[in-house]
Structure formats: structure tokens, C-alpha cells
Design an enzyme around this catalytic site. Structure first.
Site, short mmCIF file in Angstrom:
data_model
loop_
_atom_site.label_atom_id
_atom_site.label_comp_id
_atom_site.label_asym_id
_atom_site.label_seq_id
_atom_site.Cartn_x
_atom_site.Cartn_y
_atom_site.Cartn_z
N GLY A 151 0.84 -1.20 0.00
CA GLY A 151 0.00 0.00 0.00
C GLY A 151 0.87 1.25 0.00
O GLY A 151 1.91 1.28 0.64
N THR B 125 5.32 1.96 5.94
CA THR B 125 3.91 1.60 6.13
C THR B 125 3.29 2.54 7.15
O THR B 125 3.92 2.90 8.17
CB THR B 125 3.68 0.15 6.62
OG1 THR B 125 2.34 0.03 7.10
CG2 THR B 125 4.61 -0.28 7.73
N ASP C 228 4.14 -1.41 11.75
CA ASP C 228 4.17 -2.73 12.38
C ASP C 228 5.41 -3.56 12.04
O ASP C 228 5.40 -4.78 12.18
CB ASP C 228 2.89 -3.52 12.02
CG ASP C 228 2.73 -3.72 10.52
OD1 ASP C 228 3.53 -3.14 9.74
OD2 ASP C 228 1.81 -4.44 10.11
N ARG D 102 -1.34 -6.52 -4.29
CA ARG D 102 -2.22 -7.65 -4.59
C ARG D 102 -1.43 -8.93 -4.81
O ARG D 102 -1.58 -9.61 -5.82
CB ARG D 102 -3.13 -7.36 -5.80
CG ARG D 102 -3.89 -6.06 -5.74
CD ARG D 102 -4.58 -5.79 -4.42
NE ARG D 102 -5.74 -6.63 -4.15
CZ ARG D 102 -6.28 -6.75 -2.93
NH1 ARG D 102 -5.78 -6.12 -1.91
NH2 ARG D 102 -7.33 -7.51 -2.74
N ARG E 277 -4.21 -2.28 10.09
CA ARG E 277 -4.26 -3.75 9.97
C ARG E 277 -4.35 -4.40 11.36
O ARG E 277 -5.19 -3.96 12.14
CB ARG E 277 -3.06 -4.28 9.18
CG ARG E 277 -3.48 -5.36 8.19
CD ARG E 277 -2.32 -5.88 7.39
NE ARG E 277 -2.03 -5.09 6.22
CZ ARG E 277 -2.72 -5.14 5.09
NH1 ARG E 277 -3.75 -5.91 4.97
NH2 ARG E 277 -2.37 -4.40 4.06
N ASP F 27 1.09 1.58 8.99
CA ASP F 27 0.71 0.72 10.13
C ASP F 27 1.79 0.69 11.22
O ASP F 27 1.50 0.31 12.35
CB ASP F 27 0.47 -0.72 9.65
CG ASP F 27 -0.59 -0.79 8.56
OD1 ASP F 27 -1.39 0.14 8.46
OD2 ASP F 27 -0.59 -1.80 7.81
N ASP G 209 5.78 -5.17 5.41
CA ASP G 209 6.13 -6.55 5.72
C ASP G 209 6.06 -7.47 4.50
O ASP G 209 6.93 -8.32 4.31
CB ASP G 209 5.27 -7.09 6.88
CG ASP G 209 3.79 -7.08 6.56
OD1 ASP G 209 3.37 -6.27 5.70
OD2 ASP G 209 3.04 -7.86 7.17
O1 F6P Z 1 -1.02 -1.66 5.20
C1 F6P Z 1 -1.50 -0.39 4.94
C2 F6P Z 1 -3.01 -0.39 4.86
O2 F6P Z 1 -3.45 0.93 4.62
C3 F6P Z 1 -3.70 -0.99 6.08
O3 F6P Z 1 -3.75 -0.11 7.17
C4 F6P Z 1 -5.05 -1.33 5.50
O4 F6P Z 1 -5.66 -2.39 6.20
C5 F6P Z 1 -4.71 -1.76 4.10
O5 F6P Z 1 -3.45 -1.20 3.78
C6 F6P Z 1 -5.71 -1.33 3.06
O6 F6P Z 1 -5.34 -1.89 1.84
P1 F6P Z 1 -6.04 -1.53 0.46
O7 F6P Z 1 -5.36 -0.30 -0.07
O8 F6P Z 1 -5.79 -2.73 -0.39
O9 F6P Z 1 -7.49 -1.29 0.73
#
Ligand code: F6P
Length: 362
Positions: A12, A138, A142, A78, A184, A140, A116
Site C-alpha cells: 500500500g 507503512t 508494524d 495484490r 491492519r 501501520d 512486511d
Molecule cells: O497496510 C496499509 C493499509 O493501509 C492498512 O492499514 C489497510 O488495512 C490496508 O493497507 C488497506 O489496503 P487496500 O489499499 O488494499 O485497501
């Protein structure tokens, strides 16, 4: 001697990616005369029938991109080249295409900027002989080893501003406002933004909540004259004995992370039903990932990008740059992904939040 490197942004997106790309390019070219290529759309740019989708990253290309959100290279979250969906069903390992393309292009080392998932791919590519240096990204926050990932601070600013804004409308209408934030399975955004925004209740994946305890905390506030309340909930928060909520079904064919979401609306409904409070839910979603990076993320991204270029020039690989205290260090990539970095339910930050009156719904 390193002559040609490639940069990839995977997973992301988040604010600060362009700051890293710019710093890698200016340091690699300026300090070492290394040629830099950009791989488009994560490692997807090295797979497929049309050949590699790469382009030269020159000083001209990266001029002016520091404050830009997103990534000039594009990205994908993806799946992994080691488990790609196959036409007609099933999964296929396409990692050899990446090894072959990098060989054809004469790329010595790849700078992989990602979370990750990207670090896991980097470690696996390392086992196939590909030299990779990682840069931890990220919202997140994490990833292990690094104190903080770039992107986290910018996401926090967005979430905190949203909470600030919700306070005034909550007060005007005497409402309970529930805010669902990303992260997440880690509660870092919820915990930091909740504390920074003066939330009354913070619900984290690391501390399973009881709806009854959430309602009791709200009723107690109302009894002491508080006319409104703010509940910050991480998208991965779980009710005690329950499971996380998802927006999609589990995929049976390939290894794409499922989309968390729905817990904010669920809690808002539960609160309204249990105590009749006028309750609204706001899901912040991808606004937390968009827009210009904060000054902190611009600086951190720049430091990480420079450090990654120096590491590459020294012949380092299989390693990730990281922030430790005031210093940028590097560590084995595998150390960063051995397990996710989660909030410590008994840690100082949670205890500080409790000391200022925050309930964690337990
Ligand atoms: O890992 C970053 C993040 O924004 C998470 O916080 C969230 O769950 C996920 O990606 C959302 O992913 P997508 O852009 O595929 O909806």
C-alpha cells in the site's frame, strides 16, 4: 563495484515514498555515479509478457517530488511473485521471471521500499541470489527493529485532525462519535491518534474489548455531565472471544491480505442499541494514506533513502535500513519480519493513556 541499481515501491502506498526515491537517486548518482532505474508497479513491473517495465531515474526525474504523496513508480499490494494467481485458477510461482529480468537489465541491487509483504518478498528473492536492500514503509508502523516506519506520522496527522474535528460536532449534538482508523492488526495509529486527539475510548487489536465495558464507560461519562464522547477504534480491533471483521471473503486461490473493515459501524450500532446514545461512525479509510508527507516523514524518508544508497554502494544486501533512537542503522531483513511489531497492552503508552482517563473497553 555497483554500477546499476533499481528501485521498487511495493504494498500500500503512503506519504514519503517519493522522498525516499529522490534521496536514493541523488545519493546513488551524486556520491557514487551509480545508474538508477525505477521499476513500475512494484515487482509486477518485472513480470509479464511485455518485458520489464522500468525507466531511468535521473536527477531531473526526481526534481520536485519531495512533497508529493503516493509514488511516482506506482505500486501493488495484490500478492507476491512467489504466489501469483494463475489464469484459469490456482497459483503460480513467477519469481524466476524477476531474477531473469534483473539479469537482462544488468541490475546489481534492488532497493525495495515496502512493508512486511515487500520485505518478505525481498528475503525470498535473496534466497534466489537477488541482492536487495530494504527501506521500511507503512502507515501501520508494524515492522520490527525500526522504531518507526515512514508514513506513520503523516497518517497520524490525518487521523488526529479528524478526531479534533469530530469533537466539536460531537459536543454540539451531544453524540458518541466512533472513528475507525487503519493499521491492519496493529493498533499504533489508533493508540497514538487516540491519545493525541483526546479520545475517551480506544479499541485496539491487541486488547480485545467487551461491548458492555465500552457502554459502561460511556454511561459513566454521561452521568458525570460529559455531553459527548469519542471512541477511536482500530480496523483490526476484536471483541473478546470474537474475530476481526472483513469487507471481503477469504480468497481460496492466492495469498492476498484480506480487507479489514466494519468494526466501527458495528460498535456504533452496539452502543446505540445498548444505551440509546445518539451515535455516528466515521471510517477514515484511505485519506490516511493520501496527500503530502509530514515534515517528519520527509526527513525520515530522506535519511532512509540516503542510507539505503550508501548501503548498496558498500555492497550490503539482505539488509534493511531502520531508525533506532536518533540513528539510522541497518539490520537483516529477516529480523524485521520475524513477527509483527504490536502494541504492548501493558506498555508505557497504554498505561499513560489509562492515566489520562482513556478506557480500552475491558
Ligand atoms: O497496510 C496499509 C493499509 O493501509 C492498512 O492499514 C489497510 O488495512 C490496508 O493497507 C488497506 O489496503 P487496500 O489499499 O488494499 O485497501
Amino acid at each position: 563495484m555497483v554500477r546499476r541499481i533499481a528501485v521498487s515501491t511495493g504494498g500500500g502506498d503512503c506519504p514519503g515514498l517519493n522522498a525516499v526515491i529522490r534521496a536514493v537517486v541523488t545519493t546513488a548518482i551524486g556520491d557514487y555515479g551509480i545508474e538508477v532505474f525505477g521499476i513500475e508497479t512494484g515487482f509486477d513491473g518485472l513480470m509479464g509478457r511485455g518485458g520489464a517495465r522500468v525507466r531511468p531515474l535521473t536527477l531531473d526525474v526526481v526534481r520536485g517530488i519531495l512533497p508529493e504523496g503516493g509514488t511516482i513508480l506506482g505500486t501493488s499490494n495484490r500478492g507476491s511473485p512467489f504466489a501469483m494467481p494463475r489464469e484459469g485458477g490456482g497459483i503460480v510461482d513467477r519469481s524466476q521471471e524477476i531474477v531473469d529480468r534483473l539479469g537482462e537489465l544488468g541490475i546489481d541491487t534492488v532497493v525495495s521500499i515496502g512493508g512486511d509483504g515487500s520485505m518478505r518478498i525481498a528475503a525470498q528473492l535473496g534466497e534466489l541470489g537477488v541482492k536487495v536492500v530494504g527501506v521500511p514503509k507503512t502507515i501501520d508502523n508494524d515492522l520490527m527493529v525500526t522504531d518507526v516506519t515512514f508514513g506513520f506520522d503523516s497518517a497520524l496527522q490525518v487521523a488526529t485532525e479528524a478526531i479534533d474535528r469530530l469533537h466539536s460536532t460531537a459536543d454540539s449534538h451531544h453524540r458518541v462519535m466512533v472513528v475507525e482508523v487503519m493499521g491492519r492488526n496493529a493498533g499504533w495509529i489508533a493508540l497514538h491518534a487516540g491519545i493525541a486527539g483526546g479520545a475517551d475510548i480506544i479499541l485496539l487489536p491487541e486488547i480485545p474489548y467487551r461491548t458492555q465495558a465500552v457502554v459502561q464507560a460511556l454511561v459513566k461519562r454521561a452521568r458525570t455531565g460529559r455531553k459527548s464522547s469519542i471512541v477511536v477504534v482500530a480496523e483490526g480491533a476484536v471483541a473478546d472471544g470474537g474475530d476481526a471483521l472483513y469487507l471481503d471473503r477469504p480468497a481460496s486461490t492466492h495469498t492476498v491480505a484480506r480487507r479489514l473493515g466494519g468494526v466501527g459501524n458495528q460498535i456504533a450500532e452496539d452502543i446505540a442499541e445498548a444505551c440509546g446514545a445518539d451515535t455516528r461512525a466515521t471510517v477514515l479509510g484511505h485519506v490516511q494514506r493520501g496527500g503530502s508527507p509530514s515534515p517528519f516523514d520527509r526527513v525520515l524518508g530522506t535519511r532512509f533513502g540516503c542510507a539505503a544508497a550508501h548501503l548498496v554502494a558498500r555492497g550490503g544486501h539482505g539488509r534493511m535500513v531502520a531508525l533506532r533512537g536518533a540513528d539510522v542503522i541497518d539490520c537483516p531483513i529477516v529480523d524485521a519480519i520475524a513477527e509483527p511489531k504490536l502494541v504492548d497492552p501493558d506498555g508505557e503508552l497504554v498505561r499513560a493513556a489509562k492515566s489520562v482517563g482513556v478506557s480500552f473497553g475491558i
